[in-house]
Design a protein around this motif. Structure first.
Motif, PDB file in Angstrom:
ATOM      1  N   LEU A 119       4.647  -3.947   1.275  1.00 49.96           N
ATOM      2  CA  LEU A 119       4.532  -3.994   2.641  1.00 49.96           C
ATOM      3  C   LEU A 119       3.640  -3.790   3.570  1.00 49.96           C
ATOM      4  CD1 LEU A 119       7.867  -5.851   2.821  1.00 49.96           C
ATOM      5  CD2 LEU A 119       5.724  -6.493   2.683  1.00 49.96           C
ATOM      6  N   ARG A 120       3.172  -2.277   3.629  1.00 46.11           N
ATOM      7  CA  ARG A 120       2.534  -1.954   4.957  1.00 46.11           C
ATOM      8  C   ARG A 120       1.211  -1.905   4.334  1.00 46.11           C
ATOM      9  NH1 ARG A 120       4.459  -1.216   9.519  1.00 46.11           N
ATOM     10  NH2 ARG A 120       6.068  -0.416   9.171  1.00 46.11           N
ATOM     11  N   ASP A 121       0.991  -1.821   2.472  1.00 46.91           N
ATOM     12  CA  ASP A 121      -0.116  -1.796   1.742  1.00 46.91           C
ATOM     13  C   ASP A 121      -0.584  -3.378   2.287  1.00 46.91           C
ATOM     14  OD1 ASP A 121      -0.705   0.542   0.755  1.00 46.91           O
ATOM     15  OD2 ASP A 121      -0.032  -0.274  -0.672  1.00 46.91           O
ATOM     16  N   VAL A 122      -0.247  -4.126   1.823  1.00 49.09           N
ATOM     17  CA  VAL A 122      -0.223  -5.371   2.622  1.00 49.09           C
ATOM     18  C   VAL A 122      -0.798  -5.408   3.937  1.00 49.09           C
ATOM     19  CG1 VAL A 122       0.143  -8.287   2.737  1.00 49.09           C
ATOM     20  CG2 VAL A 122       1.044  -6.628   0.739  1.00 49.09           C
ATOM     21  N   GLU A 123       0.374  -4.962   4.637  1.00 49.87           N
ATOM     22  CA  GLU A 123      -0.632  -5.210   6.180  1.00 49.87           C
ATOM     23  C   GLU A 123      -1.740  -4.844   6.272  1.00 49.87           C
ATOM     24  OE1 GLU A 123       1.185  -3.828  10.415  1.00 49.87           O
ATOM     25  OE2 GLU A 123       1.998  -2.111   8.405  1.00 49.87           O
ATOM     26  N   GLU A 124      -2.051  -3.614   5.595  1.00 48.66           N
ATOM     27  CA  GLU A 124      -2.769  -2.614   6.043  1.00 48.66           C
ATOM     28  C   GLU A 124      -4.352  -3.219   5.262  1.00 48.66           C
ATOM     29  OE1 GLU A 124      -2.385   1.313   4.847  1.00 48.66           O
ATOM     30  OE2 GLU A 124      -1.224   1.691   6.335  1.00 48.66           O
ATOM     31  N   GLN A 125      -4.168  -3.778   4.711  1.00 46.17           N
ATOM     32  CA  GLN A 125      -5.718  -4.654   3.143  1.00 46.17           C
ATOM     33  C   GLN A 125      -6.068  -5.846   4.036  1.00 46.17           C
ATOM     34  OE1 GLN A 125      -5.188  -3.599  -0.578  1.00 46.17           O
ATOM     35  NE2 GLN A 125      -4.892  -1.077  -0.300  1.00 46.17           N
ATOM     36  N   GLU A 126      -4.639  -6.838   3.543  1.00 47.64           N
ATOM     37  CA  GLU A 126      -4.962  -8.536   3.473  1.00 47.64           C
ATOM     38  C   GLU A 126      -4.343  -8.726   4.664  1.00 47.64           C
ATOM     39  OE1 GLU A 126      -3.259  -7.026   1.326  1.00 47.64           O
ATOM     40  OE2 GLU A 126      -4.237  -7.657  -0.697  1.00 47.64           O
ATOM     41  N   GLY A 127      -3.699  -7.643   5.468  1.00 52.00           N
ATOM     42  CA  GLY A 127      -3.772  -8.285   7.095  1.00 52.00           C
ATOM     43  C   GLY A 127      -5.106  -7.932   8.055  1.00 52.00           C
ATOM     44  N   GLU A 128      -5.577  -6.628   7.547  1.00 54.80           N
ATOM     45  CA  GLU A 128      -6.655  -6.849   8.287  1.00 54.80           C
ATOM     46  C   GLU A 128      -7.734  -8.429   7.969  1.00 54.80           C
ATOM     47  OE1 GLU A 128     -10.154  -5.469  10.763  1.00 54.80           O
ATOM     48  OE2 GLU A 128      -8.267  -4.871  10.167  1.00 54.80           O
TER      49      GLU A 128
END
Length: 191
Positions: free
Chosen positions: A158-167
């Motif tokens: 979820l942190r990876d999703v937040e950092e990559q796709e979230g950006e």
């Protein structure tokens, strides 16, 4: 006065059945291509009546040359040139990498808010998995270790999703907000 000749291609296009002006006025273009379609449709209505007018002048008034023909056929030829130019504009716009998405201002605001809310929920879920992992880490059993590993993986994912796709989503939300802001500025300027 102009003395452009009415080309055979322009004459053939003028004789085709263009859309009626009433049908064109009923359209509500939402995209750039739809706006071009509307304008091309309008331009296609110009030459036919002009060509018919020159034929009637020739036949009914026995008038065969002079500045009136230059003017009328010049306008008909201009409409043909404009149709070609519209085709060039369409081709140039459609070969680029831009994608046009048409939303109302309220749809753009709702989408921007949904994107922001989704990002917040992903962040909250990551924090919840981290909290659960921390609580489970104190359990010194195989079951506790496996649960901690699952929570750790879920937290990292979820942190990876937040950092990559979230950006990407945040950048898109900003652009949506800016487009609505520019829409309001344009409306205020036209008022």
């Amino acid at each position: 006065m102009r003395s452009k000749s009415y080309t055979p291609a322009a004459k053939a296009r003028a004789e085709q059945s263009p859309p009626t002006l009433r049908a064109l006025l009923a359209q509500d273009p939402m995209t750039f291509n739809e706006l071009l379609d509307l304008f091309e449709g309008y331009v296609s209505t110009i030459a036919g009546p002009l060509f018919e007018a020159t034929e009637r002048i020739r036949n009914e008034l026995d008038y065969h040359e002079g500045p009136i023909f230059g003017h009328i056929t010049g306008v008909g030829s201009d409409s043909h040139d404009m149709a070609e130019r519209l085709g060039q504009i369409r081709a140039a716009r459609n070969t680029g990498t831009d994608v046009t998405l048409t939303l109302t201002g309220s749809e753009a605001l709702l989408l921007g808010a949904a994107i922001a809310e989704t990002g917040d929920k992903v962040s909250d879920a990551a924090a919840a998995f981290d909290l659960l992992r921390n609580m489970i880490e104190g359990i010194e059993t195989d079951e506790g270790f496996r649960m901690s590993a699952v929570m750790s993986l879920a937290h990292r994912a979820l942190r990876d999703v937040e950092e990559q796709e979230g950006e990407t989503l945040r950048r898109f939300a900003v652009r949506l907000g800016e487009s609505v802001k520019y829409q309001h500025i344009g409306q205020e300027a036209s008022a």
